[in-house]
Motif scaffolding. Structure first.
Motif, PDB file in Angstrom:
ATOM      1  N   GLY A 255      14.091-109.672 -92.669  1.00 12.67           N
ATOM      2  CA  GLY A 255      15.261-108.593 -91.381  1.00 12.67           C
ATOM      3  C   GLY A 255      15.800-107.746 -91.979  1.00 12.67           C
ATOM      4  N   LEU A 256      16.916-107.996 -92.516  1.00  6.98           N
ATOM      5  CA  LEU A 256      17.758-107.269 -93.599  1.00  6.98           C
ATOM      6  C   LEU A 256      16.617-105.918 -94.438  1.00  6.98           C
ATOM      7  CD1 LEU A 256      19.876-109.476 -95.739  1.00  6.98           C
ATOM      8  CD2 LEU A 256      21.100-107.573 -94.002  1.00  6.98           C
ATOM      9  N   GLY A 257      16.297-106.110 -94.676  1.00  9.97           N
ATOM     10  CA  GLY A 257      14.877-104.844 -95.379  1.00  9.97           C
ATOM     11  C   GLY A 257      14.631-104.016 -94.519  1.00  9.97           C
ATOM     12  N   VAL A 258      14.261-104.262 -93.383  1.00 14.82           N
ATOM     13  CA  VAL A 258      14.296-103.826 -92.339  1.00 14.82           C
ATOM     14  C   VAL A 258      14.948-102.514 -91.798  1.00 14.82           C
ATOM     15  CG1 VAL A 258      12.646-103.008 -89.957  1.00 14.82           C
ATOM     16  CG2 VAL A 258      11.320-104.875 -92.098  1.00 14.82           C
ATOM     17  N   LEU A 259      15.971-103.449 -91.629  1.00 16.24           N
ATOM     18  CA  LEU A 259      17.808-102.787 -91.581  1.00 16.24           C
ATOM     19  C   LEU A 259      17.709-102.189 -91.664  1.00 16.24           C
ATOM     20  CD1 LEU A 259      19.450-103.380 -88.580  1.00 16.24           C
ATOM     21  CD2 LEU A 259      20.689-104.835 -90.414  1.00 16.24           C
ATOM     22  N   PHE A 260      17.897-102.477 -93.637  1.00 18.34           N
ATOM     23  CA  PHE A 260      18.539-101.330 -93.633  1.00 18.34           C
ATOM     24  C   PHE A 260      17.686-100.548 -94.673  1.00 18.34           C
ATOM     25  CE2 PHE A 260      21.560-105.107 -94.870  1.00 18.34           C
ATOM     26  CZ  PHE A 260      22.700-104.385 -94.930  1.00 18.34           C
ATOM     27  N   ILE A 263      18.337 -98.115 -91.734  1.00 20.49           N
ATOM     28  CA  ILE A 263      19.809 -97.062 -91.783  1.00 20.49           C
ATOM     29  C   ILE A 263      19.690 -96.063 -92.738  1.00 20.49           C
ATOM     30  CG2 ILE A 263      21.910 -97.716 -92.430  1.00 20.49           C
ATOM     31  CD1 ILE A 263      22.232-100.399 -91.420  1.00 20.49           C
ATOM     32  N   GLY A 264      19.180 -96.323 -93.596  1.00 19.52           N
ATOM     33  CA  GLY A 264      18.479 -95.954 -94.862  1.00 19.52           C
ATOM     34  C   GLY A 264      18.084 -94.303 -94.403  1.00 19.52           C
TER      35      GLY A 264
END
Ligand code: ATP
Length: 899
Positions: A255-260, A263-264
């Motif tokens: 989830g964090l990977g997808v979120l960042f 953002i990127g």
């Protein structure tokens, strides 16, 4: 001809055997021919299949996905170094898979080795004499003796039986015990023939001898074994929690990977750089290798417990032991030494010390009756080996006492027996004498005296009237109050004609009472005190008299108050569930004269009150309680096979204090897993922060994904294992049991790992990165190329800083509140081995060409290492201060300073 339809002699002949068994040479020959008597385990799953599983579980799949992404990135945009990353991730999956496989295999081997410590034994007749042998060595034609509680070791044909009854549930599914006899049977099926005993079934009462006709895989049990064998070791709740937890973290990581990534993307980062970043976040967070480390920590705990004489049969018991709040313990042999000696005797109307017995003619006659009763009436004819009697210590003591009075060799021939059971609390034997058949009975006075109407006194055999009963009860009380175990002895002649068929235990003549001393084990009082400190209640549940139980309980410090609650088996029977639960609220409570069956009720009532219950047992009737309890504990020496099979833990020395040692180890495992969780999680922060800084502040990426993997799957692993092998803390038994539902991963632990230790590490890693980059002349805003030596040196320094901080962290994680310098922390050589491998690995990465090539590193000068020092010292100081404050707070609250 079926063996069940043959007469005993013919059955023996058909197997070329004799009532005295085989000769040793013939047995050895047959062993070669028929092989060991072993039901081979059906392999749980082929090795290759299990190895395959290590590469296809959830984490591995996440990592595979990352590898595929990186490799496809290489395909679409070659030259960004994505290919090497993809290959590195595949390498990690392989190394991690192999390591997990090795850990699981090692854990499994450790458990299998434990099982070998307790090989089943049988009494087998060789060359006409009874000997104890491992059950593996049985061959067809062997004659075995079986007794109550034994598991039948092979398929056998009964050749003689004294009240032999077996439970065949494991083979036939029928749970009612079946009587067995030697007579030929016309029953076709071996499962139902009454003269056959099948391997894996249990003798529930009586005794007998049988000749083996099938061993190993040729037994009925062997044939159905592949159907009944369980698929593998049970998974402990702790392991399940770890798996759940790791999955959750992996999902969060994705989830964090997808979120960042999003953002990127929004910040306008180039696609491939952004993807690399997302993969980095995922890989940094996935707790690779956590589950197998927990399994190995549990398995190592079972080995430590075995060294302390507690053999764990099921892995989940390790953690249940750590959470135990109540130990229900029987008295004889566990709290006491089971070394009995006759101390006092009521004979000819008065109480005497055993070494000052009366010698008037009348008294001699009474003593004669008592002595022969004691000598004859033993339950197991004690085996005599090397001149020493062996068997149940009480029987040995009684036989010795009887022998000194009547002289050896005067024993009558025993023709039948009404066996002992903990419900009747007495037993009788019927013997053939020159005066005709006689019945000898012995047992708890409350159950024998009502069967008597006369007694032997100084005046001869007289009516057992109220006055005499009162005198007897006073003698009984005097003996039990002194902690003696008292047995009453009685006898009568059986009228010819009715013979022993009457098997009637009424109208007996009381010969006397015998008081036996069984001193407490010397280690028990200290163990009881440790339980009190550790917030564990100990409840004695004994079949013995309430006064005896109370006297012993006082002696060992189990009862300190003037008026403990003493519940007898009879009153327990009359209690409702609620009444029992209320009774169990008493601060000090003990149960006396209870039957084994009642144990289960007590255990269940305690469980309903939310307790985690450990219960001890040795007999066949204890099996249900052992199964129901959270931790069933069987006695290794005196316990029956049936009790051992039902238990989670077997005590090799039958000693109560061993249970307390095992609880200590169980508690330590939980603590240790928390320690290595803190350790592993701390390094996640210095792995994530560089990525956040990279995307948010547009700086060069301080740590590459391969370097993250070098920490998570390289340098961190052995130190984490070393934390899993820490010895129990001296304070571990000075705090209350862990609440049942308490999770491994608490907010406190997460905060300490992520927001405290992790932040220090991240600060160190980032600062060292910038310092080294700055030394190379870097200015904010510049983005050096991926192969720029100054940049490579800076990422190497960042990696080295994380590893160095983790070395310091290892000492901090050894205890949540105790100073890392405390002398109370036990030596742990594995810790140094862990640090040594950690050091060797980082030196390999930083200073060898191969390490440099694999991990994109360059050799460092001395300065970057020195840059880390102040951060390491600051983290140490801050954590020491935090611990000091916690200890201070705990002292103020009157706690023990544990977190
Ligand atoms: P614990 O339950 O603590 O081990 P225990 O051995 O006294 O104590 P049981 O084996 O249930 O418990 O025995 C109950 C009572 O029965 C004993 O106190 C004793 O009076 C009597 N008893 C025990 N063994 C025998 C025996 N072999 N023959 C006759 N009576 C016995």
């Amino acid at each position: 001809m079926r063996i069940q339809s043959l007469a005993v002699e013919a059955a023996l002949r058909s197997l070329n055997s004799t009532p005295g068994g085989l000769t040793a040479t013939e047995a050895a020959r047959r062993l070669l021919e028929y092989g060991p008597n072993r039901v081979e385990r059906v392999a749980a799953a082929p090795l290759l299949h299990r190895l395959g599983r290590e590469f296809t579980h959830f984490f591995a799949l996440v990592l595979w996905a990352a590898a595929v992404l990186a490799l496809s990135a290489e395909y679409f945009q070659p030259g960004e170094g994505m290919g090497r990353l993809g290959i590195a991730i595949v390498g990690v999956i392989v190394v991690n898979g192999l390591f997990s496989f090795w850990q699981e295999y090692k854990a499994e081997r450790a458990l299998a080795a434990l099982r070998q410590l307790l090989p089943p034994k049988v009494t087998v007749w060789r060359d006409g004499a009874a000997t104890q042998r491992a059950a593996d060595l049985l061959v067809p034609g062997d004659v075995v003796s079986l007794d109550e509680g034994d598991l039948v070791p092979a398929d056998c044909r009964v050749i003689d039986s004294l009240g032999l009854r077996v439970n065949t549930a494991t083979v036939t599914g029928e749970s009612r015990p079946r009587a067995c006899e030697a007579a030929p049977s016309q029953e076709e099926s071996p499962l139902f023939a009454r003269n056959l005993l099948l391997a894996g079934t249990a003798v529930v009462s009586g005794q007998g001898r049988a000749v083996v006709f099938a061993t190993g895989m040729r037994t009925e049990f062997g044939r159905i074994a592949h159907l009944t064998q369980s698929a593998g070791e049970a998974v402990s709740p702790l392991q399940r929690e770890i798996v759940r937890l790791s999955r959750l973290v992996a999902v969060l990581a994705c989830g964090l990977g997808v979120l960042f990534f999003s953002i990127g993307h929004a910040l306008g980062m180039p696609f491939w750089a952004n993807l690399l970043f997302a993969i980095g976040i995922i890989v940094a967070n996935v707790p690779e290798g956590l589950a197998p480390t927990v399994t190995l920590a549990l398995a190592m705990a079972t080995q430590r417990m075995a060294r302390r004489n507690a053999l764990v049969r099921h892995l989940p018991a390790v953690e249940a032991l750590g959470a135990a709040t109540v130990i229900c313990c029987d008295k004889t042999g566990t709290l006491t030494q089971n070394r009995m000696a006759v101390r006092r005797v009521w004979v000819a109307g008065a109480l005497h010390a055993a070494d000052a017995l009366p010698s008037t003619p009348m008294a001699r006659e009474a003593l004669q009756a008592l002595g022969s009763n004691a000598a004859i009436c033993h339950n197991l004819a004690p085996n005599v080996s090397g001149g020493e009697a062996q068997g149940d210590p009480m029987e040995v003591a009684l036989a010795a006492f009887g022998g000194t009075i009547v002289g050896r060799g005067e024993l009558m021939h025993r023709i039948d027996e009404i066996p002992f059971d903990s419900d009747r609390k007495r037993m009788s034997v019927i013997c053939d004498s020159h005066e005709g058949a006689r019945l000898f009975c012995k047992g708890a006075p409350e159950t024998v005296m009502p069967c008597c109407n006369r007694a032997m006194t100084a005046q001869g055999v007289v009516e057992l009237d109220d006055a005499l009963r009162t005198r007897l009860l006073a003698a009984l009380e005097a003996m039990t109050d002194a902690g003696l175990r008292v047995l009453a002895f009685a006898h009568r002649s059986l009228r010819s004609g009715t013979g022993w068929a009457a098997r009637d235990e009424s109208g007996l003549v009381l010969s006397g009472l015998i008081g036996l001393e069984d001193p407490p084990r010397p280690q028990v009082p200290a163990a009881i005190a440790r339980c009190a400190d550790a917030g564990i209640r100990v409840i004695m549940i004994t079949g013995d008299h309430s006064h005896t139980a109370l006297a012993i309980a006082r002696e060992i410090g189990l009862v300190k108050s003037g008026a403990p609650a003493v519940v007898s088996g009879d009153s327990l029977r009359r209690m409702s569930e609620t009444q029992l639960q209320i009774a169990l609220d008493a601060r000090e409570i003990l149960f006396a004269r209870v039957a084994a069956e009642q144990k289960m009720r007590i255990v269940e009532a305690l469980q309903r009150k939310g307790e985690v219950v450990a219960v001890t047992g040795d007999g066949v009737n204890d099996a249900p309680a052992l199964k129901v309890a959270d931790i069933g504990i069987a006695m290794g020496r005196t316990g029956t096979d049936v009790a051992k099979a039902a238990a989670d833990v077997v005590l090799l020395d039958d000693n109560f204090s061993t249970i307390v040692d095992a609880i200590e180890e169980g508690r330590a495992v939980f603590d240790n897993i928390r320690k290595f969780l803190t350790y592993i999680l701390s390094s996640n922060i210095p792995e994530i922060v560089p990525y956040l800084a990279y995307v948010l502040f547009r700086i060069p990426l301080p740590l590459t994904i391969i370097q993250i993997l070098a920490v998570d799957l390289g340098t961190d692993i052995l130190p984490a294992l070393a934390l899993g092998a820490e010895k129990p803390d001296p304070d571990v038994m000075r705090r209350p049991p862990r609440p049942r539902g308490e999770h491994l991963l608490s907010w406190g632990l997460l905060a300490r790992a992520y927001l405290f230790l992790g932040l220090f590490e991240a600060a160190a890693a980032m600062s060292v990165f910038f310092l080294v980059l700055g030394d190379g002349g870097w200015q904010y805003g510049e983005l050096p190329g991926a192969t720029d030596p100054d940049y490579l040196r800076a990422t190497t320094a960042c990696l080295a800083a994380i590893v160095a901080m983790q070395v310091m962290n290892l000492f901090l994680c050894r205890h949540p509140t105790r100073s890392s310098l405390s002398p109370a922390l036990a030596r742990n050589p594995l810790l140094w081995a862990g640090i040594a491998t950690e050091g060797a690995l980082i030196l390999f990465i930083v200073y060898t060409p191969l390490g440099n090539w694999l991990f994109g590193a360059l050799p460092l000068a001395l300065e970057p290492w020195l840059y880390v020092l102040p951060f390491a010292l600051a983290m140490w100081l801050a954590d020491e201060l935090r611990k000091l404050w916690l200890r201070h707070r705990a002292r103020r609250r009157g706690g023990s300073g544990q977190g």
